[in-house]
Write a protein that holds these residues in place. Structure first.
Motif, PDB file in Angstrom:
ATOM      1  N   ILE A  61       0.834  -1.201   0.000  1.00  0.00           N
ATOM      2  CA  ILE A  61       0.000   0.000   0.000  1.00  0.00           C
ATOM      3  C   ILE A  61       0.871   1.254   0.000  1.00  0.00           C
ATOM      4  O   ILE A  61       2.022   1.236   0.443  1.00  0.00           O
ATOM      5  N   GLU A  62       0.302   2.330  -0.519  1.00  0.00           N
ATOM      6  CA  GLU A  62       0.885   3.668  -0.397  1.00  0.00           C
ATOM      7  C   GLU A  62      -0.094   4.497   0.424  1.00  0.00           C
ATOM      8  O   GLU A  62      -1.311   4.400   0.230  1.00  0.00           O
ATOM      9  N   THR A  63       0.437   5.295   1.333  1.00  0.00           N
ATOM     10  CA  THR A  63      -0.406   5.951   2.331  1.00  0.00           C
ATOM     11  C   THR A  63      -0.184   7.459   2.362  1.00  0.00           C
ATOM     12  O   THR A  63       0.782   7.980   1.807  1.00  0.00           O
ATOM     13  N   THR A  64      -1.077   8.127   3.078  1.00  0.00           N
ATOM     14  CA  THR A  64      -1.004   9.585   3.188  1.00  0.00           C
ATOM     15  C   THR A  64       0.046  10.048   4.175  1.00  0.00           C
ATOM     16  O   THR A  64       0.307  11.243   4.299  1.00  0.00           O
ATOM     17  N   SER A  65       0.647   9.111   4.888  1.00  0.00           N
ATOM     18  CA  SER A  65       1.706   9.432   5.837  1.00  0.00           C
ATOM     19  C   SER A  65       2.525   8.172   6.074  1.00  0.00           C
ATOM     20  O   SER A  65       2.005   7.054   5.950  1.00  0.00           O
ATOM     21  N   LEU A  66       3.802   8.343   6.409  1.00  0.00           N
ATOM     22  CA  LEU A  66       4.638   7.190   6.733  1.00  0.00           C
ATOM     23  C   LEU A  66       4.439   6.745   8.173  1.00  0.00           C
ATOM     24  O   LEU A  66       4.941   5.695   8.572  1.00  0.00           O
ATOM     25  N   ALA A  67       3.709   7.538   8.958  1.00  0.00           N
ATOM     26  CA  ALA A  67       3.349   7.130  10.316  1.00  0.00           C
ATOM     27  C   ALA A  67       2.088   6.274  10.249  1.00  0.00           C
ATOM     28  O   ALA A  67       1.338   6.306   9.260  1.00  0.00           O
ATOM     29  N   SER A 124      14.079   1.955 -12.517  1.00  0.00           N
ATOM     30  CA  SER A 124      14.343   2.963 -13.533  1.00  0.00           C
ATOM     31  C   SER A 124      14.227   4.369 -12.941  1.00  0.00           C
ATOM     32  O   SER A 124      13.895   4.555 -11.771  1.00  0.00           O
ATOM     33  N   PHE A 125      14.485   5.338 -13.795  1.00  0.00           N
ATOM     34  CA  PHE A 125      14.403   6.733 -13.378  1.00  0.00           C
ATOM     35  C   PHE A 125      12.988   7.130 -12.975  1.00  0.00           C
ATOM     36  O   PHE A 125      12.771   8.176 -12.354  1.00  0.00           O
ATOM     37  N   LEU A 126      11.991   6.308 -13.317  1.00  0.00           N
ATOM     38  CA  LEU A 126      10.609   6.633 -12.975  1.00  0.00           C
ATOM     39  C   LEU A 126      10.326   6.519 -11.485  1.00  0.00           C
ATOM     40  O   LEU A 126       9.321   7.052 -11.008  1.00  0.00           O
ATOM     41  N   ASP A 127      11.176   5.817 -10.749  1.00  0.00           N
ATOM     42  CA  ASP A 127      10.875   5.538  -9.342  1.00  0.00           C
ATOM     43  C   ASP A 127      10.948   6.813  -8.502  1.00  0.00           C
ATOM     44  O   ASP A 127      11.584   7.803  -8.870  1.00  0.00           O
ATOM     45  N   ILE A 128      10.300   6.733  -7.360  1.00  0.00           N
ATOM     46  CA  ILE A 128      10.235   7.848  -6.419  1.00  0.00           C
ATOM     47  C   ILE A 128      10.525   7.318  -5.023  1.00  0.00           C
ATOM     48  O   ILE A 128      10.080   6.219  -4.678  1.00  0.00           O
ATOM     49  N   PRO A 129      11.291   8.028  -4.205  1.00  0.00           N
ATOM     50  CA  PRO A 129      11.549   7.559  -2.833  1.00  0.00           C
ATOM     51  C   PRO A 129      10.253   7.464  -2.031  1.00  0.00           C
ATOM     52  O   PRO A 129       9.331   8.276  -2.210  1.00  0.00           O
ATOM     53  N   SER A 130      10.191   6.501  -1.149  1.00  0.00           N
ATOM     54  CA  SER A 130       8.975   6.291  -0.359  1.00  0.00           C
ATOM     55  C   SER A 130       8.570   7.534   0.424  1.00  0.00           C
ATOM     56  O   SER A 130       7.372   7.834   0.549  1.00  0.00           O
ATOM     57  N   TRP A 131       9.559   8.247   0.936  1.00  0.00           N
ATOM     58  CA  TRP A 131       9.232   9.390   1.798  1.00  0.00           C
ATOM     59  C   TRP A 131       8.558  10.529   1.038  1.00  0.00           C
ATOM     60  O   TRP A 131       7.894  11.380   1.634  1.00  0.00           O
ATOM     61  N   ARG A 132       8.675  10.551  -0.290  1.00  0.00           N
ATOM     62  CA  ARG A 132       8.067  11.617  -1.073  1.00  0.00           C
ATOM     63  C   ARG A 132       6.631  11.309  -1.475  1.00  0.00           C
ATOM     64  O   ARG A 132       5.878  12.201  -1.882  1.00  0.00           O
ATOM     65  N   ILE A 133       6.233  10.055  -1.391  1.00  0.00           N
ATOM     66  CA  ILE A 133       4.936   9.642  -1.930  1.00  0.00           C
ATOM     67  C   ILE A 133       3.756  10.362  -1.258  1.00  0.00           C
ATOM     68  O   ILE A 133       2.844  10.835  -1.951  1.00  0.00           O
ATOM     69  N   PRO A 134       3.693  10.452   0.078  1.00  0.00           N
ATOM     70  CA  PRO A 134       2.547  11.157   0.672  1.00  0.00           C
ATOM     71  C   PRO A 134       2.386  12.583   0.169  1.00  0.00           C
ATOM     72  O   PRO A 134       1.260  13.028  -0.106  1.00  0.00           O
ATOM     73  N   SER A 135       3.484  13.319   0.036  1.00  0.00           N
ATOM     74  CA  SER A 135       3.372  14.714  -0.399  1.00  0.00           C
ATOM     75  C   SER A 135       2.898  14.810  -1.850  1.00  0.00           C
ATOM     76  O   SER A 135       2.167  15.743  -2.211  1.00  0.00           O
TER      77      SER A 135
END
Length: 450
Positions: free
Chosen positions: A137-143, A257-268
C-alpha cells in the motif's frame, strides 16, 4: 531511453496489454426463457441503466466499465461497487518476464511450505502459489496514526499464464468506501496475503479504515506471510538495514528505472494531487507500487531457493548468512544442520563478535549431540589462544573434567582460572561454590590439595 515510450529493457518485467476495456454487453429482444414476452425496448433499456435485467430473478449487474484515463500515462477503468466508484489500473506480466534475478515463473516452481512458516506468526493451512495475493500500500503518511489512510493498494496474483497486478486508487476521500470494497473483492478469493512489514504497517492501517467504514477486513481467516520476518532472521547481520530497497540491491539484483520515487516523497505527491496538481504527478507512485509488488515475488522466490539448498547454487555465500542459518536451524531443533551451518560460517569471514558466538554455539551443540571429542577440541583450542579465554570454554572444560573424565584437579584449575579472569560471580554463576565443591570431592578421594 526516456518518456513513457521507453522500450522494455532486459531483465525488467513488462506488462501485457492493459485490461481496462471490459467486454461489450449484448442484449437481444428475444422472448425470455420463462416464455413471457420481451419487455418494450424503452423499458428494457431503462432497467439496464439501473443495473437490472429480467430473468429468473432480478439481480444487480454493473454497467459496462469503459477504459478511462487518470492521466495520459495512467489508463484504467472506473469500478462501480453500488456505493460509489473508484479507479483501477490492471496489468498482466507474462511469466517469462524477469524481475531482478528471477523470471516470475520461478515462484510457481517452489513449494510455499518451504518458506511460509518463517514468514508467519502462527500455524498455516495448506497454501498454493496461485492462492497467494501480494499486497503493498501507499499511504497519506509514513506514520501509522489514526489519521493515516491508504490511497493506493497494489494486489498481485498469479492467474493462468501471467502475473496479474491490480492497483486500486483513491481519487478522493469521498470514494473510500468503494475503494475498500474493490480491494476486498480482490483479496477474498485468495488463501493468504504476502506483504513486507504488513504485520506492522499495511494491515493495521487497512484494518482501521475497514473498521471505520463498518466493513469486515477481507483477509479475516486467511494466512498472512510477512517477508520482513525471514528477511530479518537471515540477513539482518549481513545488511545494514532490512528495507526492501536494500534487499533489492544486495540480494535480488533489482535496478529500478528513473521513474521511481523515494517512499518518503509519496505522501506529499498525493497531497499535491488532492490540491489540484495534474494526475501525471502520480505516475512515479504507481510505478513504485508495482515494483514493490514484483519485488515481493522475487524475494519470496529467493527465500525459497535459498532454503532449498543453502550450500548449493543460489544458497548462502557469506559467513553471516551461514551464521544466521545456524541460528535458524538451532531454533527449529535441526541440530545436525545447525552444526554444519556454524562450521560453514567459521570457514568464511565473520566479524569478531559473531565468530566468537559461532564457536560457542557450535561447541554446545556438539556437546548436546554427544560429540564430546569435537567439543573438547574447540574448548581446548580456545584456551590456547593469546589473551583471556572465553568464560564458557573454561566452565565447559570444568564440567567435562568433573563429570566425564573424572580429572578433578583439571576441573578445579579451570574454575580457578575463570575466577581470576572474570570474578567470583560472572553472570550470576557462583564460581566459588563450584570451586568449594570440587575441593570437597578431591578431599573425599584423598587427593592432595595444591
Amino acid at each position: 531511453m526516456s518518456g513513457s515510450d521507453e522500450a522494455p529493457s532486459r531483465g525488467r518485467c513488462v506488462p501485457e496489454a492493459r485490461t481496462g476495456q471490459s467486454e461489450t454487453d449484448t442484449t437481444g429482444d428475444e422472448t425470455l426463457e420463462t416464455g413471457r414476452p420481451a419487455l418494450p425496448e424503452e423499458i428494457r433499456r431503462q432497467l439496464e441503466r439501473w443495473g437490472l435485467r429480467r430473468g429468473r430473478e432480478l439481480e444487480f449487474r454493473p454497467a459496462p466499465q469503459k477504459a478511462v484515463e487518470l492521466s495520459p500515462s495512467l489508463e484504467g477503468r472506473l469500478v462501480d461497487t453500488g456505493t460509489g466508484r473508484c479507479f483501477v489500473v490492471e496489468e498482466r506480466y507474462p511469466l517469462k518476464d524477469v524481475h531482478g534475478r528471477f523470471p516470475l515463473a520461478a515462484f510457481l516452481q517452489e513449494p510455499v511450505e518451504r518458506w511460509a512458516a518463517l514468514a508467519s506468526a502462527g500455524p498455516l493451512p495448506p497454501l498454493s502459489p496461485e492462492g497467494l495475493t501480494f499486497l503493498d500500500i501507499e499511504t497519506t503518511s509514513l506514520a501509522d496514526g489514526a489519521g493515516t489512510y491508504a490511497f493506493l493498494v497494489g494486489l498481485g496474483r498469479f492467474e493462468g499464464e501471467a502475473f496479474s497486478l491490480r492497483q486500486v486508487f483513491l481519487r478522493s476521500p469521498a470514494e473510500e468506501r468503494a475503494f475498500l470494497e474493490t480491494v476486498a473483492e480482490t483479496i477474498r478469493p485468495g488463501q493468504g496475503l504476502v506483504t513486507f512489514n504488513g504485520r506492522g504497517f499495511d494491515l493495521p492501517i487497512l484494518a482501521n479504515r475497514y473498521t471505520l467504514a463498518r466493513l469486515k477486513p477481507p483477509w479475516s481467516g486467511q494466512a498472512h506471510l510477512d517477508l520482513l520476518l525471514p528477511a530479518r532472521r537471515l540477513w539482518r547481520d549481513r545488511l545494514v538495514r532490512c528495507r526492501l530497497v536494500h534487499l533489492e540491491e544486495h540480494l535480488l539484483g533489482v535496478q529500478r528505472s528513473f521513474l521511481d520515487i523515494p517512499s518518503w516523497r509519496i505522501p506529499s505527491v498525493y497531497h499535491d494531487y488532492l490540491r489540484g496538481a495534474p494526475a501525471e504527478v502520480l505516475r512515479p507512485v504507481f510505478y513504485h507500487n508495482a515494483q514493490d509488488i514484483l519485488s515481493l515475488v522475487a524475494l519470496a522466490t529467493h527465500l525459497a531457493r535459498f532454503l532449498r539448498d543453502p550450500w548449493g547454487e543460489g544458497g548462502a555465500s557469506h559467513g553471516l548468512e551461514f551464521y544466521a542459518l545456524g541460528r535458524l536451524y538451532e531454533g527449529q531443533g535441526d541440530f545436525p544442520k545447525a552444526i554444519l551451518a556454524y562450521r560453514s560460517a567459521l570457514l568464511l569471514a565473520l566479524p569478531p563478535r559473531e565468530r566468537e558466538r559461532a564457536w560457542e554455539r557450535l561447541s554446545l551443540l556438539l556437546k548436546r549431540e554427544g560429540r564430546w571429542a569435537e567439543a573438547l577440541e574447540i574448548w581446548q583450542a580456545l584456551l590456547g589462544r593469546p589473551g583471556k579465554p572465553p568464560l564458557y570454554a573454561l566452565l565447559e572444560l570444568a564440567k567435562y573434567h568433573e563429570h566425564r573424565s573424572g580429572d578433578l584437579a583439571q576441573a578445579e584449575m579451570m574454575v580457578e582460572q575463570a575466577i581470576a579472569g572474570y570474578g567470583e560471580r560472572p553472570g550470576g554463576e557462583d564460581l566459588v561454590r563450584r570451586w568449594q565443591r570440587l575441593r570437597r570431592k578431591r578431599s573425599a578421594k584423598g587427593e592432595e590439595r595444591r
